[in-house]
Design an enzyme around this catalytic site. Sequence first.
Site, PDB file in Angstrom:
ATOM      1  N   TYR A   1      43.094  37.526  30.112  1.00 34.95           N
ATOM      2  CA  TYR A   1      43.793  37.396  28.967  1.00 34.95           C
ATOM      3  C   TYR A   1      44.525  38.924  28.536  1.00 34.95           C
ATOM      4  O   TYR A   1      43.911  39.836  28.874  1.00 34.95           O
ATOM      5  CB  TYR A   1      42.791  37.098  27.825  1.00 34.95           C
ATOM      6  CG  TYR A   1      42.781  36.054  27.182  1.00 34.95           C
ATOM      7  CD1 TYR A   1      42.975  34.865  27.765  1.00 34.95           C
ATOM      8  CD2 TYR A   1      42.346  35.758  25.907  1.00 34.95           C
ATOM      9  CE1 TYR A   1      42.800  33.517  27.320  1.00 34.95           C
ATOM     10  CE2 TYR A   1      41.994  34.425  25.215  1.00 34.95           C
ATOM     11  CZ  TYR A   1      42.458  33.606  25.957  1.00 34.95           C
ATOM     12  OH  TYR A   1      42.385  32.355  25.446  1.00 34.95           O
TER      13      TYR A   1
ATOM     14  N   ASP B   1      39.926  43.188  24.266  1.00 32.99           N
ATOM     15  CA  ASP B   1      40.393  44.067  23.679  1.00 32.99           C
ATOM     16  C   ASP B   1      41.072  43.678  22.085  1.00 32.99           C
ATOM     17  O   ASP B   1      41.853  42.849  22.234  1.00 32.99           O
ATOM     18  CB  ASP B   1      41.326  44.813  24.563  1.00 32.99           C
ATOM     19  CG  ASP B   1      40.367  45.414  25.923  1.00 32.99           C
ATOM     20  OD1 ASP B   1      39.506  45.769  25.531  1.00 32.99           O
ATOM     21  OD2 ASP B   1      41.075  45.532  26.901  1.00 32.99           O
TER      22      ASP B   1
ATOM     23  N   PHE C   1      44.190  54.487  33.742  1.00 32.59           N
ATOM     24  CA  PHE C   1      43.082  53.272  33.469  1.00 32.59           C
ATOM     25  C   PHE C   1      41.515  53.586  33.423  1.00 32.59           C
ATOM     26  O   PHE C   1      40.870  53.401  32.507  1.00 32.59           O
ATOM     27  CB  PHE C   1      43.278  52.174  34.478  1.00 32.59           C
ATOM     28  CG  PHE C   1      42.606  50.864  34.013  1.00 32.59           C
ATOM     29  CD1 PHE C   1      42.302  50.502  32.921  1.00 32.59           C
ATOM     30  CD2 PHE C   1      42.402  49.882  35.117  1.00 32.59           C
ATOM     31  CE1 PHE C   1      41.744  49.253  32.271  1.00 32.59           C
ATOM     32  CE2 PHE C   1      41.511  48.863  34.898  1.00 32.59           C
ATOM     33  CZ  PHE C   1      41.364  48.591  33.464  1.00 32.59           C
TER      34      PHE C   1
ATOM     35  N   SER D   1      35.639  37.286  45.308  1.00 33.81           N
ATOM     36  CA  SER D   1      36.278  36.638  44.491  1.00 33.81           C
ATOM     37  C   SER D   1      37.510  37.560  43.999  1.00 33.81           C
ATOM     38  O   SER D   1      37.525  38.764  44.140  1.00 33.81           O
ATOM     39  CB  SER D   1      35.448  36.074  43.212  1.00 33.81           C
ATOM     40  OG  SER D   1      34.709  37.289  42.721  1.00 33.81           O
TER      41      SER D   1
ATOM     42  N   HIS E   1      33.854  41.251  43.583  1.00 30.93           N
ATOM     43  CA  HIS E   1      34.920  40.743  42.963  1.00 30.93           C
ATOM     44  C   HIS E   1      36.204  41.800  43.042  1.00 30.93           C
ATOM     45  O   HIS E   1      36.011  42.853  42.228  1.00 30.93           O
ATOM     46  CB  HIS E   1      34.506  40.726  41.269  1.00 30.93           C
ATOM     47  CG  HIS E   1      35.657  39.897  40.533  1.00 30.93           C
ATOM     48  ND1 HIS E   1      36.104  38.424  40.723  1.00 30.93           N
ATOM     49  CD2 HIS E   1      36.426  40.463  39.197  1.00 30.93           C
ATOM     50  CE1 HIS E   1      36.810  37.941  39.777  1.00 30.93           C
ATOM     51  NE2 HIS E   1      37.313  39.201  39.039  1.00 30.93           N
TER      52      HIS E   1
ATOM     53  N   GLU F   1      40.850  38.710  40.927  1.00 31.95           N
ATOM     54  CA  GLU F   1      41.071  38.393  39.656  1.00 31.95           C
ATOM     55  C   GLU F   1      42.782  38.609  39.606  1.00 31.95           C
ATOM     56  O   GLU F   1      43.217  39.452  40.151  1.00 31.95           O
ATOM     57  CB  GLU F   1      40.542  39.496  38.683  1.00 31.95           C
ATOM     58  CG  GLU F   1      41.110  39.465  37.187  1.00 31.95           C
ATOM     59  CD  GLU F   1      40.350  40.473  36.312  1.00 31.95           C
ATOM     60  OE1 GLU F   1      39.183  40.207  35.994  1.00 31.95           O
ATOM     61  OE2 GLU F   1      41.176  41.456  36.053  1.00 31.95           O
TER      62      GLU F   1
END
Length: 289
Positions: free
Chosen positions: A41, A101, A211, A7, A260, A9
């Site tokens: 989001y 967040d 990150f 999958s 993913h 993102e």
Amino acid sequence: MTAPRVSFEFFPPQSLEASFRLWEAAQALAPLKPAFVSVTYGAGGTTRKLTHEAVATIHNHYKLNVAAHLTCVDATRAETLEIADSYAASGVTEIVALRGDPPKDQGAFRPHPEGFANSCELIEALAATGKFRLRVGAYPDPHPEAGSADADVLWLKRKFEAGADSAITQFFFEAETFFRFRDACEKQGIDGAKIIPGILPIEKWAGVRRFADRCGAHVPPGIDEAFQTAIRDGREELLGKAMATELCTELMEGGVRDFHFYTLNKPYLTRDICHALGVLPEAHLEKVA
């Protein structure tokens, strides 16, 4: 070894150029027949409208199973559930339910006075509608706000008890990190097969390093030096591809069957890794006269 299920993102575009990158990413990866794709989001729900538009377009144009991110940041319960209803009305039946967040200027997360206090409350409300398959976040390395690794496992257990169907992990660098987390979850009665490892193919190490520091992902010794050498030799992307392929292979040897990929709307590195794992476009046979 059987090819895994995958999958992907994506994140919603905030400019015309970014829109082209998203549609290029969706078009490049759709032939791999992902189990689902998700759309994120922004922090503080800043891309709420853009996320909805991207979800609808990917669902309708590319006929992919889309899992829309939904958070409880800066919104009332009614507003959040109204967004969920709009997804259901457009044919979207999967949601990635997250606390989210906080806005960058807010500091720590503060629930809206009339909103959901945390992800478990959001999951429970969405599950009660009976309209969605619910996916949630999980943290193989301790979440920055967690008191311990045990706290992350127990919180994930609460998410499943609230109605979650599966969990997608934050990215990590070593297979052992995932296996250790999966074992701890299984000791708490969580089905390890429902935990999908999140894989971040590394195209630019500097950004991934920042990150990782922000989200608490453990960076093993030697990776910084390896990428510094690769960058000097012009092999940064090649090293990133090799590392992700090796990580996925080790995970598959340990029983993992789903991945993913966090694509960052840059599909080709992810596509090449999938090909290396045996995930190939479906062949279409032409009629022969």
